[in-house]
Design a protein around this motif. Structure first.
Motif, PDB file in Angstrom:
ATOM      1  N   ILE A  45      -5.649   2.310   7.511  1.00  0.00           N
ATOM      2  CA  ILE A  45      -5.081   1.319   7.007  1.00  0.00           C
ATOM      3  C   ILE A  45      -4.843   0.143   7.956  1.00  0.00           C
ATOM      4  CG2 ILE A  45      -3.227   0.386   5.380  1.00  0.00           C
ATOM      5  CD1 ILE A  45      -2.760   3.172   4.238  1.00  0.00           C
TER       6      ILE A  45
ATOM      7  N   ASN B 157       2.307   6.678   2.615  1.00  0.00           N
ATOM      8  CA  ASN B 157       0.883   6.930   2.717  1.00  0.00           C
ATOM      9  C   ASN B 157       0.676   8.103   3.518  1.00  0.00           C
ATOM     10  OD1 ASN B 157      -0.175   4.339   1.342  1.00  0.00           O
ATOM     11  ND2 ASN B 157       1.127   3.716   2.910  1.00  0.00           N
TER      12      ASN B 157
ATOM     13  N   VAL C 244       0.919  -0.947  -0.017  1.00  0.00           N
ATOM     14  CA  VAL C 244      -0.143  -0.059   0.196  1.00  0.00           C
ATOM     15  C   VAL C 244       0.864   1.249  -0.238  1.00  0.00           C
ATOM     16  CG1 VAL C 244      -1.929   1.346   1.248  1.00  0.00           C
ATOM     17  CG2 VAL C 244      -1.937  -1.274   1.336  1.00  0.00           C
TER      18      VAL C 244
END
Length: 354
Positions: A153, A166, A140
């Motif tokens: 997440i 992120n 991710v």
């Protein structure tokens, strides 16, 4: 040229041609499925095969997406222009019914492997922005996950995950949450080198939670504006949480107030907290201006877990820990073998660790 040489060249050409012909279908098989706003991401994912990419055009998409095929890439144009939000009128599918944005799910016996989710925003889901279970090598990156009810997440029952670059902010509980399992009591699992790196976590209850895992790293992240920045959580189960590293993070101003829960006291002003951990290395972090009056407040804090599990044999070394309250370094535990050395700090509990 002799007849023998001509025959040899003809045979070689046939072999080469045969090899090229065999390789072509493999290359042709990799497909890019393009999706525009108003079209179904789920429909494109359902038609994808391993190795394919589902590419989202800029715009807002109102749906939840379930990924169960390995080696799939789900990619937006970038996190600012590609946004996925809930569809309040449609709760079909297990991912939507659970209140999640994107679900990447396999099983422990047959994990989903090699999935990548990147370059998009997940916002406003009742539970998780991105939820993963039963995965191997999930990546991710460049994802913004914000204003979700529980975790931004999150991953459980998974190995070798990579979470990089992120932005995870203003989620109800943890921004980034990794765990052995969320629905059973058991000892720590081997995360097999899971990496949480170069993320910005802000405005969450807890920035990064590592719960009952071993063999992973939390490095080069920035955590600010949370109630607690990084929380390594263990309990009485064995194996214990630990054998992991928390290093080179910038942890500052995590002074948001979060009310107590049945499991934890109120949280405020906590930088890096270890409870019930062993053999964890907390090194070369910069931890500044985290101030509060919670039992867990302080720059780097060792605290006996609320079921009585002690911290043991952890190394807190070469950190810059300044202007934290009630202390820069705090060992509020009675576990053995914990080491504080080479840290730059002003106030410690007990005194003498700076």
């Amino acid at each position: 040229m002799t007849k023998r040489q001509m025959a040899y060249l003809a045979c070689t050409a046939a072999v080469v041609a045969s090899g090229l012909g065999a390789a072509a279908p493999s290359a042709d098989h990799l497909t890019v499925h393009r999706v525009s706003p108003g079209e179904s991401i789920q429909k494109a994912v359902n038609s994808a095969r391993p190795g394919d990419t589902v590419l989202l055009s800029p715009g807002t998409y109102h749906e939840s997406v379930s990924v169960t095929v390995s080696n799939l890439t789900l990619r937006g144009s970038d996190a600012r222009s590609t946004v996925i939000v809930p569809n309040t009128a449609d709760k079909s599918g297990t991912c939507a019914k659970a209140g999640n944005g994107i679900c990447v799910t396999g099983t422990e016996r047959k994990p989903v492997t090699g999935v990548t989710v990147s370059s998009l925003t997940l916002s406003g889901f009742a539970k998780q922005g991105l939820w993963a279970s039963g995965t191997d090598r999930l990546t991710v990156r460049d994802v913004t996950s914000q204003k979700n009810g529980q975790w931004g997440i999150a991953q459980e029952r998974s190995v070798r995950g990579v979470f990089r670059h992120n932005i995870v902010r203003n989620n109800g509980d943890a921004g980034l949450f990794v765990s052995n399992t969320v629905d059973t009591e058991e000892g720590a699992r081997d995360a097999k080198g899971t990496v949480i790196s170069h993320n910005l976590v802000s405005g969450n209850r807890i920035g990064v939670t590592v719960r009952r895992l071993r063999n992973l790293s939390v490095d080069h992240n920035e955590a600010t504006g949370n109630c607690t920045a990084v929380f390594v959580v263990g309990d009485e189960n064995k194996p214990r949480v630990g054998a992991l590293s928390v290093d080179h993070n910038y942890v500052h101003g995590n002074n948001k107030y979060c009310a107590k829960t049945p499991r934890l006291p109120f949280l405020q002003g906590s930088g890096i907290v270890l409870t019930g951990a062993e053999d964890t290395r907390v090194t070369k972090n910069r931890v500044e201006d985290n101030v509060g009056n919670s039992p867990l407040s302080g720059g780097i804090v060792l605290f006996k877990s609320f079921v009585g599990a002690q911290n043991r044999n952890n190394v807190i070394r070469d950190n810059v820990v300044l202007r934290n309250g009630a202390a820069d370094l705090a060992n509020r535990d009675t576990g053995k073998g914990n080491s504080f050395r080479g840290n730059r700090c002003a106030v410690s509990q007990p005194a003498g660790m700076c």
